[in-house]
Scaffold this active site. Structure first.
Site, mmCIF file in Angstrom:
data_model
loop_
_atom_site.group_PDB
_atom_site.id
_atom_site.type_symbol
_atom_site.label_atom_id
_atom_site.label_comp_id
_atom_site.label_asym_id
_atom_site.label_seq_id
_atom_site.Cartn_x
_atom_site.Cartn_y
_atom_site.Cartn_z
ATOM 1 N N GLU A 117 0.828 -1.214 0.000
ATOM 2 C CA GLU A 117 0.000 0.000 0.000
ATOM 3 C C GLU A 117 0.866 1.270 0.000
ATOM 4 O O GLU A 117 0.705 2.145 0.846
ATOM 5 C CB GLU A 117 -0.969 -0.014 1.186
ATOM 6 N N ASP B 20 -8.566 -8.966 4.045
ATOM 7 C CA ASP B 20 -8.263 -7.926 5.029
ATOM 8 C C ASP B 20 -9.342 -7.847 6.102
ATOM 9 O O ASP B 20 -10.125 -6.910 6.111
ATOM 10 C CB ASP B 20 -8.129 -6.570 4.324
ATOM 11 N N GLU C 233 -12.589 -2.762 12.296
ATOM 12 C CA GLU C 233 -12.572 -1.968 11.069
ATOM 13 C C GLU C 233 -13.726 -2.324 10.129
ATOM 14 O O GLU C 233 -14.459 -1.445 9.678
ATOM 15 C CB GLU C 233 -11.237 -2.166 10.347
#
Lengths: 688, 688
Positions: free
Chosen positions: A295, A374, A402
């Site tokens: 990333e 993820d 998240e």
């Protein structure tokens, strides 16, 4: 009475114990405490904790003594004597036996003598927390006995805190570590956190975000280290080693070296000097956590080197000091073209790291997320587990919610983690469960364990949602002993947090245990994942990631949905698993319903093992899920006046928000698929 | 030679004029300048500008004199003598005649005498900019003559700049006004901006975001005003009045008054005192811009009052000083439930404000966005124009390309604005065009005009995309005279910016004129709008706003798409228009193609006036649009070596990004509708 409000005190409430909690016997037992040997470090913390617990729960001030009294009850605490562990320094520092404790009971008719022996001061601390937990849980002292050794050596928490005080993926306020670009002056809340972590057996922490920004890059400089050392001092007292996330490009960015090439002599020299510098300030520094070539973070790829080159270079610098390099495997193409169906993000970690197995130094650990994507509400287990047999490994979980409701929705994650740990990789004929791999002995790893992203911030209750405290508690308890059940852990937590009233325990336990499944049912169906608002990851957006660079697709059209990852017609991801898992996932017939759309593209009319069609399953689960979310609030409402107003209302407000938001999820998902498929709900319920 | 780089100098390049640009004649003409009367304020700025232009374009230092020479060429500049305007002070300050200028030519065989006469110092300044433009454009001095009066009285720019230096919807760097919570010390760039604005006739500016945050709320305090006054001083020199956006809750937030109720005596008193305070610091302060009860901003609704109560209260405070209240009509329910199809955001401004027509004080103006939604690439014209006949009005455009490519895509907006201004509302039998309404005389408004959100920031080229300078230029020129064509304006801008080479002008003109249509063709089709990434408003996300609280839907399902706003079966929005517009939009047969989906929900197979079906239109326009976007880059490439490298490369890079991103738009939109409709492209092109 502990410190702060009931929200703040989490599971360390230390409420007064009544007679049906064996108050008298415990008062006698803890009235006199024989301390064998020198009590420094974590041993000292253990004694302070014992004093606090005795005073708060039992109303006594224990008398500490050096020698055993001739008669009557007492508790004796000491460290096991024996040879120091030997061998590789980096690895030996993480000896499980040092962290073990035993609690032995010697009862007579009119007295109890308890002997708590730790393998080291850390072991003593864990033993004391065990004992205090036993008291709070109302365990009969006549039945007390324990012999515990942590199953995993590295039991770690990763803070994704930034120096500016923000927390990446934090849903509980700002950082307790940083404010305005600096480490906080008053470390008392960090100390309270260290105590919480130690109480559930955590022994390592990285204190800054894996995305290392400008200020944090400088933590390893002569100017930054005294500040970091202040924090290390706090955690050391609780047997917790401090790690830092580092910027792979640091030699270039702050070192005045013209490159960060891991094979460059000057770069290696710079890191060696940096390691020397760090250990001058923090002699027991744990090591580095590294997100590289992931990333947009810098890494060895820029210089034509691989991950082993990068990790080994850092490992070489830390090795003389006993430091570890924890290198994350969250590496994939985040600039993917959605039009290219041959690239599959799920494959990425395996494709990158499997070929490097055996190439890493002994003090390198690869940190592997539980699933290939993820931290979705549902994913298969990462195929890297079992595939790498000659490399130290750390399993990574995410305690912060998240993708699972951001602590505005209730989602007790221990059942999910449990499934991961119990997953049989079939890497060996039997015993190939993930928990046996990360525990280390199966493949003879030098060091291994589990890490997780924390869910705390400076909210009064630490975790945004008061019930989300259960995830932090559960994470620590589960990785200490993966054979504990999710229910056992939930019950422990509920009792410690809310006291031992059966109705409270019953309701909270029910809510926690149902919550993951409820959240899954009204969000993304059948393992497909990613139907969330991009970047924020809260709330539904079915196509949010559908045309994105992140490699996160569902391919829904008017006829069907799902990602074909089979060998014959798809991306071939299934081949990364061992048999028979690979055949199970590859087969439309045998693939488990809950992961169907992760592995297969099917028509809406496809019939699940459950007997329902895919489209009807979507409708049914979403109607049921939203209803169940509303039900959580109704269950909780029964506890009014049984839970203090502060916590009752805080939870009540979150549950009300969840119920409302679950309806939004339900209606968006159902409407999306109804508009696309044109198939009406069999039960004729309202779809927009 | 002007100031700074060619990027920085925008259309005020003042490049050297050659002999085919009548250099000799202009040198003679501007060699001697007779200044009649006292030259202060904007008159002084005009003379400085003339000096700069003469030096830069003609290489001369004009001789300024008080009396006309007896022979030879010269330019005479002065202010028209006559009675001062009278009447309402707030309104008379905005007299158009004061801003008019005339340029008269008296030629003999061997000399030219020019007389430039302004209605005031502002008129002089506009006249000078006219003259300098004429020189730069290569106009023959023997043909020079002009008699210009601005068509609109208020010609305003709104900065959406925040005190922290950020700009809401800014795509050209940070603010030139603020840094780190304060107004910049060095105002030289603000001065350059004032000069640019004056050069195209802007006479008013609000310098802070309509969303007024904490720091900006304090601009109207005794501490804040000296700083604001420094900026007002700069703009005053260029004939531009300074306005502030205010926080309606200011009495409550900073005033120590317990309420902001507009009918509360203490509140009224506080605003009166605030007005006194402001005018002590800035005697010619323009007034307030107010976003109230809109997108969570405070307003009169909290006290059960209406917009007229709120606006009139502020107007009363400003009236003694001649100040204006510009009250925005961008009011709608931004917490809408997407499941409720009866609520229609397009209706909101009309429903809120039409009933209040005639209730506003003379120094209140309602600021109405060009369309009923929010600056989409295509919307119908707001039905409020023409519907309110007894209220002063300001039409609001958006120069910053929020929804039109954010200055990374080329989108020359003058043709769009032109369509709005030329739209016949049919509010009167003939002459009911929007331009006639905002010009003011049709309904006898006391004061009216046009405002627009600026597109500039501290980028070297001011506007991110060098060609986006054309939008700021074009905005000013168009509202000075709405009868200019978009082509005329584009050509003026191109010549001034890049010089008079025919091939450059031809290519740039072609690119500008094609750009809006190109952008529309590869983005959201047939007027439906909103298919952008929420919040950012850049890039495609077809369902991004589909389940949102913002009232922004397309209702696409597997059968069709569009919003039914008809009277018979829809939200009835069409009835807000006058006949025959209402019937035209209400009728599926007569509704113009480009707005079809704004007004009607139709099957994909619906046949447009163009002969194409809706779905084939979507495919065709998106393929053609992306190809045309690529074509822009090819056209531009011809200009290599004809445009200086700095500007050539800056534009080249933007066009390359646009071409790539246009393909992404094309493929996302086509794929979305193909997956949903199942209808294949007639030409069999690649859809994913």
């Amino acid at each position: 009475m502990g410190v702060g409000s009931t929200l703040y005190r989490t599971w360390l409430q230390y409420n007064e114990v009544g007679e049906n909690g064996f108050r008298g016997m415990y008062r006698e037992l803890l009235g006199r405490i024989v301390v064998a040997g020198e009590s420094s470090g974590a041993f000292a913390a253990a004694l302070r904790e014992l004093e606090l617990g005795a005073k708060s729960m039992l109303g006594i001030n224990p008398e500490f003594m050096n020698a055993a009294p001739s008669s009557g009850s007492y508790l004796r605490i000491g460290i096991k004597t024996g040879e120091a562990s030997s061998g590789d320094r980096a690895v030996s520092a993480w000896g499980k036996e040092d962290e073990a404790f035993s609690l032995k009971r010697f009862s007579t008719d009119d007295s109890i003598r308890l002997e708590l022996t730790g393998g080291s001061s850390s072991g003593v601390l864990y033993g004391v927390f065990f004992l205090l937990r036993a008291i709070a849980l109302g365990m009969n002292p006549q039945e007390l006995a324990a012999e515990e050794t942590p199953v995993n050596r590295l039991r770690m928490i990763n803070q994704w805190d930034n120096a500016d005080g923000s927390i990446e993926r934090g849903y509980a306020g700002n950082s307790i570590f940083y404010e305005g670009g600096e480490i906080v002056q008053d470390t008392s809340r960090i100390r309270d956190y260290a105590r919480m972590l130690a109480s559930v057996g955590i022994n390592a922490i990285s204190i800054n975000n894996v995305n290392v920004h400008e200020i944090e890059t400088r933590f390893i400089t002569e100017e930054g280290l005294p500040e970091v050392a202040r924090v290390a001092d706090v955690f050391r007292e609780y047997g917790i080693a401090l790690f830092l996330s580092i910027n792979f490009a640091a030699p270039l960015v702050i070192g005045g070296v013209g490159t960060a090439d891991p094979l460059d002599a000057e770069v290696r020299q710079w890191w060696a000097e940096t390691a020397n510098r760090i250990y001058r300030h923090i002699p027991d520094f744990g090591g580095f956590v590294v997100k590289a070539d992931s990333e947009h973070r810098p890494g060895p790829f820029a210089y034509g080197r691989d991950h082993a080159d990068g990790a080994n270079m850092l490992a070489e610098a830390l090795e003389p000091h006993g430091g570890l390099v924890i290198w994350r495997c969250f590496v994939y193409n985040c600039m993917q073209d959605w039009r290219d169906r041959s690239t599959d993000r799920a494959r990425a970690a395996y494709d990158h790291f499997k070929p490097l197995d055996g190439k890493f130094r002994d003090n390198v650990l690869l940190q592997i997320k539980n699933g290939p994507m993820d931290f979705q509400v549902r994913e298969p287990v990462s195929p890297l587990f079992g595939a790498m047999t000659r490399t130290n490994q750390v399993l990574e979980f995410q305690v912060t919610q998240e993708y699972t409701g951001q602590q505005r929705h209730l989602c007790y994650l221990v059942p999910q983690w449990k499934q991961v740990l119990d997953f049989d990789t079939h890497a060996v004929t039997s015993g190939g469960e993930v928990k046996n791999i990360v525990e280390g002995s199966l493949f003879g790893m030098k060091i291994s364990g589990v890490a997780a992203v924390s869910n705390i911030g400076n909210d009064e209750c630490w975790t945004g949602h008061p019930l989300a405290q259960a995830n932090l508690y559960g994470y620590g308890r589960l990785i200490w002993n993966p054979d504990l059940s999710a229910e056992e852990i939930a019950e422990e937590w509920a009792r410690l947090t809310f006291g031992n009233q059966p109705v409270v325990i019953d309701k909270v336990l029910h809510m926690l245990m149902a919550s993951w499944s409820i959240y899954e049912s009204y969000t993304s169906p059948l393992g497909v994942g990613w139907m969330v608002v991009p970047h924020y990851h809260y709330g539904p957006d079915v196509d949010g990631y559908e045309y994105s660079r992140w490699g996160t697709y569902h391919f829904a059209d008017r006829d069907g949905i799902g990602v074909d990852r089979t060998v014959a017609s798809g991306t071939g991801y299934t081949a990364q698993y061992f048999s028979p898992n690979r055949e199970m996932y590859d087969s439309l017939e045998n693939c488990p319903d809950e992961l169907l759309l992760f592995f297969h593209h099917v028509p809406y009319s496809h019939r699940l093992h459950s007997g329902s069609t895919v489209i009807q399953h979507i409708y049914d689960t979403h109607f049921a899920g939203a209803e169940a979310a509303e039900g959580l609030g109704m269950v909780w409402s029964v506890l009014k006046d049984r839970v203090d107003a502060e916590r009752f209302e805080a939870v009540e407000a979150r549950l009300a928000e969840q119920a409302e938001h679950a309806k939004h999820w339900r209606d968006v998902i159902n409407t999306y698929f109804y508009r696309k498929s044109g198939v009406p709900d069999e039960q004729g319920r309202q779809i927009y």
